[in-house]
Scaffold this motif. Structure first.
Motif, PDB file in Angstrom:
ATOM      1  N   ILE A  66      58.727  15.719  76.300  1.00  0.00           N
ATOM      2  CA  ILE A  66      59.513  16.931  75.875  1.00  0.00           C
ATOM      3  C   ILE A  66      60.873  15.978  75.220  1.00  0.00           C
ATOM      4  O   ILE A  66      61.325  15.330  75.937  1.00  0.00           O
TER       5      ILE A  66
ATOM      6  N   ARG B 251      62.833  18.665  91.023  1.00  0.00           N
ATOM      7  CA  ARG B 251      63.560  19.452  91.889  1.00  0.00           C
ATOM      8  C   ARG B 251      62.584  20.219  92.821  1.00  0.00           C
ATOM      9  O   ARG B 251      63.200  21.005  93.546  1.00  0.00           O
TER      10      ARG B 251
ATOM     11  N   ALA C  79      57.080  17.276  80.397  1.00  0.00           N
ATOM     12  CA  ALA C  79      58.336  17.146  80.756  1.00  0.00           C
ATOM     13  C   ALA C  79      59.387  16.417  79.965  1.00  0.00           C
ATOM     14  O   ALA C  79      59.049  15.702  79.306  1.00  0.00           O
TER      15      ALA C  79
ATOM     16  N   GLY D 291      58.507  20.771  83.555  1.00  0.00           N
ATOM     17  CA  GLY D 291      59.378  20.775  84.436  1.00  0.00           C
ATOM     18  C   GLY D 291      60.428  21.703  84.443  1.00  0.00           C
ATOM     19  O   GLY D 291      61.174  21.868  85.462  1.00  0.00           O
TER      20      GLY D 291
HETATM   21  C1  RP5 Z   1      63.057  17.826  82.951  1.00  0.00           C
HETATM   22  O1  RP5 Z   1      64.252  17.930  82.625  1.00  0.00           O
HETATM   23  C2  RP5 Z   1      62.548  19.193  82.388  1.00  0.00           C
HETATM   24  O2  RP5 Z   1      61.203  18.872  81.958  1.00  0.00           O
HETATM   25  C3  RP5 Z   1      63.327  19.355  80.865  1.00  0.00           C
HETATM   26  O3  RP5 Z   1      62.674  18.834  80.004  1.00  0.00           O
HETATM   27  C4  RP5 Z   1      64.427  18.626  81.427  1.00  0.00           C
HETATM   28  C5  RP5 Z   1      65.866  19.461  81.528  1.00  0.00           C
HETATM   29  O4  RP5 Z   1      65.660  20.359  82.294  1.00  0.00           O
HETATM   30  P1  RP5 Z   1      66.456  21.600  82.438  1.00  0.00           P
HETATM   31  O5  RP5 Z   1      67.874  20.948  82.989  1.00  0.00           O
HETATM   32  O6  RP5 Z   1      66.798  22.312  81.099  1.00  0.00           O
HETATM   33  O7  RP5 Z   1      66.165  22.657  83.526  1.00  0.00           O
HETATM   34  O8  RP5 Z   1      62.947  17.977  84.284  1.00  0.00           O
END
Ligand code: RP5
Length: 168
Positions: free
Chosen positions: A89, A42, A66, A11
């Motif tokens: 994640i 996004r 993600a 993500g």
């Molecule tokens: C998710 O939001 C992404 O996979 C990530 O783990 C989290 C934060 O994203 P960033 O703000 O660091 O771009 O969509």
């Protein structure tokens, strides 16, 4: 360089450190992969296009990581017939428990094979993808066999060391 068989997507680039582990596992089995960023929230159009086109480009398995609301793997699964492996994640103050629940709780009909949170999950995503590829690739199957033997030998070694250290 042959065409990638596995696609690793995440993500955000902030997920890369964890998702690299999936790539390392695929490297161990000699499987080519691509790696990219696309977001369910996004960049929804890009994500849908990516999922719809992946099989046509020769991809056999998609690994999607993600954090946060963690809808990426599910959205991709909605747009492809390929197997999708999800990696939660730990990128929010809830340490990935939110991502785990969002990734695993798919409605019946749209499966996502959900791994553990973080690096162990990313490693296992690479290994599971290799196991899927191995069903139709004997060289990957052979490497998987050697990998299992190496795991078992590592435990034997630890057992010997422990017994020597404890004099038992
Ligand atoms: C998710 O939001 C992404 O996979 C990530 O783990 C989290 C934060 O994203 P960033 O703000 O660091 O771009 O969509």
């Amino acid at each position: 360089m042959s065409k990638p068989l596995v696609s690793i997507v995440m993500g955000s680039d902030s997920d890369l450190e964890i998702m690299r582990e999936a790539g390392k596992a695929l490297d161990d089995f000699g499987i080519d992969y691509e790696i990219d960023v696309t977001s369910a929230h996004r960049s929804p159009d890009r994500t849908a296009d990516y999922a719809r086109n992946a099989a046509g480009r020769g991809i056999r398995v998609i690994i999607a990581g993600a954090g946060g609301a963690a809808h990426l793997a599910g959205v991709i699964a909605a747009h492809t017939k390929l197997p999708v492996i999800g990696v939660p994640i730990p990128s929010t103050p809830l340490n990935g428990l939110d991502s785990l629940l969002a990734t695993v709780q798919m409605p019946a009909g749209i499966p996502v094979a959900t791994m553990a949170i973080g690096k162990p999950g990313a490693t296992n995503a690479g290994i599971l993808a290799a196991q899927m590829i191995a069903l139709a690739d004997s060289s990957v199957a052979k490497r998987l066999g050697a990998y299992k033997q190496k795991l078992a030998a590592g435990v034997e070694e630890k057992s010997k060391k422990l017994k020597n250290a404890l004099n038992k």
